[in-house]
Scaffold this motif. Structure first.
Motif, PDB file in Angstrom:
ATOM      1  N   MET A   1       0.850  -1.184   0.000  1.00 43.20           N
ATOM      2  CA  MET A   1       0.000   0.000   0.000  1.00 43.20           C
ATOM      3  C   MET A   1       0.888   1.237   0.000  1.00 43.20           C
ATOM      4  SD  MET A   1      -1.461   0.106   3.906  1.00 43.20           S
ATOM      5  CE  MET A   1      -0.384   0.065   5.333  1.00 43.20           C
ATOM      6  N   LEU A   2       0.301   2.354  -0.389  1.00 38.85           N
ATOM      7  CA  LEU A   2       1.009   3.632  -0.417  1.00 38.85           C
ATOM      8  C   LEU A   2       0.406   4.576   0.613  1.00 38.85           C
ATOM      9  CD1 LEU A   2       1.281   4.301  -4.254  1.00 38.85           C
ATOM     10  CD2 LEU A   2       3.158   3.776  -2.733  1.00 38.85           C
ATOM     11  N   LEU A   3       1.285   5.310   1.280  1.00 42.81           N
ATOM     12  CA  LEU A   3       0.866   6.345   2.223  1.00 42.81           C
ATOM     13  C   LEU A   3       1.635   7.623   1.911  1.00 42.81           C
ATOM     14  CD1 LEU A   3       0.961   4.197   5.459  1.00 42.81           C
ATOM     15  CD2 LEU A   3      -1.098   5.185   4.467  1.00 42.81           C
ATOM     16  N   LYS A   4       0.972   8.747   2.003  1.00 46.05           N
ATOM     17  CA  LYS A   4       1.639  10.027   1.767  1.00 46.05           C
ATOM     18  C   LYS A   4       2.271  10.504   3.066  1.00 46.05           C
ATOM     19  CE  LYS A   4       0.921  14.514  -0.429  1.00 46.05           C
ATOM     20  NZ  LYS A   4      -0.073  15.413  -1.058  1.00 46.05           N
ATOM     21  N   ALA A   5       3.563  10.819   3.024  1.00 41.45           N
ATOM     22  CA  ALA A   5       4.292  11.248   4.219  1.00 41.45           C
ATOM     23  C   ALA A   5       3.862  12.644   4.647  1.00 41.45           C
ATOM     24  CB  ALA A   5       5.790  11.226   3.955  1.00 41.45           C
ATOM     25  N   ASP A   6       3.649  12.793   5.944  1.00 43.72           N
ATOM     26  CA  ASP A   6       3.285  14.083   6.518  1.00 43.72           C
ATOM     27  C   ASP A   6       4.327  14.426   7.579  1.00 43.72           C
ATOM     28  OD1 ASP A   6       1.841  16.387   7.232  1.00 43.72           O
ATOM     29  OD2 ASP A   6       0.791  15.294   8.806  1.00 43.72           O
ATOM     30  N   GLY A   7       5.244  15.323   7.253  1.00 38.63           N
ATOM     31  CA  GLY A   7       6.283  15.692   8.201  1.00 38.63           C
ATOM     32  C   GLY A   7       7.677  15.319   7.717  1.00 38.63           C
ATOM     33  N   GLU A   8       8.678  15.684   8.526  1.00 38.78           N
ATOM     34  CA  GLU A   8      10.080  15.548   8.112  1.00 38.78           C
ATOM     35  C   GLU A   8      10.908  14.665   9.052  1.00 38.78           C
ATOM     36  OE1 GLU A   8      11.492  16.670   5.458  1.00 38.78           O
ATOM     37  OE2 GLU A   8      10.083  18.138   4.642  1.00 38.78           O
ATOM     38  N   SER A   9      10.248  13.876   9.898  1.00 34.97           N
ATOM     39  CA  SER A   9      11.012  13.135  10.909  1.00 34.97           C
ATOM     40  C   SER A   9      11.850  12.009  10.320  1.00 34.97           C
ATOM     41  CB  SER A   9      10.079  12.566  11.986  1.00 34.97           C
ATOM     42  OG  SER A   9       9.338  11.476  11.494  1.00 34.97           O
ATOM     43  N   MET A  10      11.610  11.632   9.063  1.00 36.52           N
ATOM     44  CA  MET A  10      12.381  10.540   8.443  1.00 36.52           C
ATOM     45  C   MET A  10      13.228  11.041   7.279  1.00 36.52           C
ATOM     46  SD  MET A  10      11.583   8.012  10.380  1.00 36.52           S
ATOM     47  CE  MET A  10      12.038   6.494   9.545  1.00 36.52           C
ATOM     48  N   LYS A  11      13.525  12.333   7.274  1.00 37.47           N
ATOM     49  CA  LYS A  11      14.202  12.903   6.107  1.00 37.47           C
ATOM     50  C   LYS A  11      15.631  12.388   5.927  1.00 37.47           C
ATOM     51  CE  LYS A  11      16.289  17.174   7.946  1.00 37.47           C
ATOM     52  NZ  LYS A  11      16.377  18.639   7.749  1.00 37.47           N
ATOM     53  N   ASN A  12      16.284  11.954   7.017  1.00 35.17           N
ATOM     54  CA  ASN A  12      17.669  11.480   6.894  1.00 35.17           C
ATOM     55  C   ASN A  12      17.788  10.124   6.201  1.00 35.17           C
ATOM     56  OD1 ASN A  12      18.473  13.815   8.163  1.00 35.17           O
ATOM     57  ND2 ASN A  12      18.944  12.855  10.129  1.00 35.17           N
ATOM     58  N   VAL A  13      16.648   9.457   6.004  1.00 34.86           N
ATOM     59  CA  VAL A  13      16.652   8.225   5.199  1.00 34.86           C
ATOM     60  C   VAL A  13      15.950   8.465   3.869  1.00 34.86           C
ATOM     61  CG1 VAL A  13      16.905   6.591   7.098  1.00 34.86           C
ATOM     62  CG2 VAL A  13      14.613   7.385   6.457  1.00 34.86           C
ATOM     63  N   GLY A  14      15.763   9.740   3.532  1.00 34.37           N
ATOM     64  CA  GLY A  14      15.255  10.085   2.206  1.00 34.37           C
ATOM     65  C   GLY A  14      13.755  10.207   2.082  1.00 34.37           C
ATOM     66  N   ILE A  15      13.030  10.189   3.208  1.00 33.16           N
ATOM     67  CA  ILE A  15      11.583  10.355   3.162  1.00 33.16           C
ATOM     68  C   ILE A  15      11.248  11.788   3.552  1.00 33.16           C
ATOM     69  CG2 ILE A  15       9.353   9.602   4.069  1.00 33.16           C
ATOM     70  CD1 ILE A  15      10.607   6.882   4.653  1.00 33.16           C
ATOM     71  N   ASP A  16      10.770  12.560   2.579  1.00 34.10           N
ATOM     72  CA  ASP A  16      10.437  13.958   2.805  1.00 34.10           C
ATOM     73  C   ASP A  16       8.931  14.160   2.836  1.00 34.10           C
ATOM     74  OD1 ASP A  16      13.159  15.004   2.784  1.00 34.10           O
ATOM     75  OD2 ASP A  16      13.168  14.524   0.645  1.00 34.10           O
ATOM     76  N   ASP A  17       8.525  15.280   3.385  1.00 31.95           N
ATOM     77  CA  ASP A  17       7.110  15.627   3.448  1.00 31.95           C
ATOM     78  C   ASP A  17       6.504  15.588   2.050  1.00 31.95           C
ATOM     79  OD1 ASP A  17       4.758  16.590   4.807  1.00 31.95           O
ATOM     80  OD2 ASP A  17       5.149  18.547   3.904  1.00 31.95           O
ATOM     81  N   GLY A  18       5.394  14.870   1.901  1.00 35.93           N
ATOM     82  CA  GLY A  18       4.720  14.779   0.607  1.00 35.93           C
ATOM     83  C   GLY A  18       5.128  13.584  -0.229  1.00 35.93           C
ATOM     84  N   ASP A  19       6.185  12.863   0.161  1.00 38.54           N
ATOM     85  CA  ASP A  19       6.586  11.656  -0.570  1.00 38.54           C
ATOM     86  C   ASP A  19       5.538  10.560  -0.401  1.00 38.54           C
ATOM     87  OD1 ASP A  19       8.928  12.883  -1.322  1.00 38.54           O
ATOM     88  OD2 ASP A  19      10.215  11.746   0.036  1.00 38.54           O
ATOM     89  N   TYR A  20       5.587   9.593  -1.303  1.00 38.73           N
ATOM     90  CA  TYR A  20       4.714   8.429  -1.195  1.00 38.73           C
ATOM     91  C   TYR A  20       5.539   7.254  -0.663  1.00 38.73           C
ATOM     92  CZ  TYR A  20       1.258  11.090  -3.752  1.00 38.73           C
ATOM     93  OH  TYR A  20       0.361  12.056  -4.131  1.00 38.73           O
ATOM     94  N   ILE A  21       5.162   6.770   0.518  1.00 39.09           N
ATOM     95  CA  ILE A  21       5.882   5.674   1.162  1.00 39.09           C
ATOM     96  C   ILE A  21       5.228   4.365   0.763  1.00 39.09           C
ATOM     97  CG2 ILE A  21       6.684   4.733   3.357  1.00 39.09           C
ATOM     98  CD1 ILE A  21       6.129   7.501   4.588  1.00 39.09           C
ATOM     99  N   VAL A  22       6.040   3.404   0.313  1.00 42.65           N
ATOM    100  CA  VAL A  22       5.538   2.086  -0.055  1.00 42.65           C
ATOM    101  C   VAL A  22       5.674   1.162   1.154  1.00 42.65           C
ATOM    102  CG1 VAL A  22       5.672   0.178  -1.697  1.00 42.65           C
ATOM    103  CG2 VAL A  22       6.340   2.485  -2.416  1.00 42.65           C
ATOM    104  N   ILE A  23       4.555   0.622   1.597  1.00 42.36           N
ATOM    105  CA  ILE A  23       4.498  -0.224   2.780  1.00 42.36           C
ATOM    106  C   ILE A  23       4.092  -1.645   2.374  1.00 42.36           C
ATOM    107  CG2 ILE A  23       3.388  -0.611   5.032  1.00 42.36           C
ATOM    108  CD1 ILE A  23       4.899   1.958   5.078  1.00 42.36           C
ATOM    109  N   ARG A  24       4.831  -2.639   2.864  1.00 47.87           N
ATOM    110  CA  ARG A  24       4.370  -4.028   2.721  1.00 47.87           C
ATOM    111  C   ARG A  24       3.654  -4.419   4.004  1.00 47.87           C
ATOM    112  NH1 ARG A  24       8.903  -6.895   1.703  1.00 47.87           N
ATOM    113  NH2 ARG A  24       9.182  -7.608   3.841  1.00 47.87           N
ATOM    114  N   LYS A  25       2.392  -4.773   3.883  1.00 46.11           N
ATOM    115  CA  LYS A  25       1.598  -5.088   5.062  1.00 46.11           C
ATOM    116  C   LYS A  25       2.096  -6.359   5.746  1.00 46.11           C
ATOM    117  CE  LYS A  25      -2.790  -2.949   3.701  1.00 46.11           C
ATOM    118  NZ  LYS A  25      -4.246  -3.175   3.523  1.00 46.11           N
ATOM    119  N   GLN A  26       2.362  -6.268   7.035  1.00 49.98           N
ATOM    120  CA  GLN A  26       2.696  -7.410   7.872  1.00 49.98           C
ATOM    121  C   GLN A  26       2.627  -6.960   9.321  1.00 49.98           C
ATOM    122  OE1 GLN A  26       6.730  -7.886   6.043  1.00 49.98           O
ATOM    123  NE2 GLN A  26       7.462  -7.830   8.159  1.00 49.98           N
TER     124      GLN A  26
END
Length: 201
Positions: A115-140
């Motif tokens: 599934m895809l989730l839109k990132a809200d915030g900058e707490s994961m920016k040091n691993v390349g996830i910026d505000d507004g990015d689409y995060i790919v999640i594998r459900k488990q």
């Protein structure tokens, strides 16, 4: 014995392979006709030329006469719904609203339920996830030490790095020095992060 235009056979073969390599699927007869408008006046002629390529072992045909995709170029895909946004900061209310669906290449993001989730915030920016990015999640519902996870705390969801501790506590670590760890007694793992997609304006 009917003679075939060897140059046209070569060009047709090159087109089929190039199309498969680029698109992960085979061109239709209509696409072939558009590519060679002066050479193929009918689908029957296209079929005969494809038959020659098949007899020479250069391509394979499906039972319906279509061109079988070379296994080297066959694209495996996974459908992934876009289910809203997730906090990359403090947890936000976890409401799963399907806003669309995307086809993702399995070779890059893996298989399983994505599934895809839109990132809200900058707490994961040091691993390349910026505000507004689409995060790919594998459900488990399980995760290993150091995995990036989608965690539910109460009714709030957040993406953080997962560090279970010997004393039973769980540290959800933000990858940004401006944010503090979230320390909880328990949380619900809904998936792990397997990728991130960016959109540039």
């Amino acid at each position: 014995m009917r003679k075939y235009n060897e140059e046209l056979l070569r060009d047709l073969h090159r087109f089929v392979i190039a199309y498969q390599r680029t698109n992960g699927k085979s061109p239709t007869y209509r696409m072939v006709a558009r590519m060679f408008p002066t050479d193929f006046s009918s689908t029957a002629k296209i079929g005969k030329y494809l038959d020659v390529l098949a007899k020479r072992g250069l391509i394979e045909r499906n039972d319906d006469g279509s061109i079988k995709v070379d296994k080297r170029f066959k694209a495996e895909a996974v459908n992934a719904p876009l289910v809203g946004q997730v906090a990359c900061g403090e947890p936000i209310e976890a409401i799963e609203n399907i806003e669309g669906s995307f086809v993702l290449p399995a070779e890059i993001y893996g298989r399983g339920e994505l599934m895809l989730l839109k990132a809200d915030g900058e707490s994961m920016k040091n691993v390349g996830i910026d505000d507004g990015d689409y995060i790919v999640i594998r459900k488990q519902d399980t995760a290993e030490y150091g995995d990036m996870v989608l965690a539910i705390i109460g009714t709030g969801g957040t993406v953080k790095t997962f560090y279970p501790q010997p004393d039973g506590k769980i540290i959800l670590h933000p990858e940004n020095e401006e944010y503090r760890d979230i320390v909880v007694d328990d949380c619900l793992i809904q998936g792990i992060v397997v990728g991130c997609m960016k959109r540039y304006r």
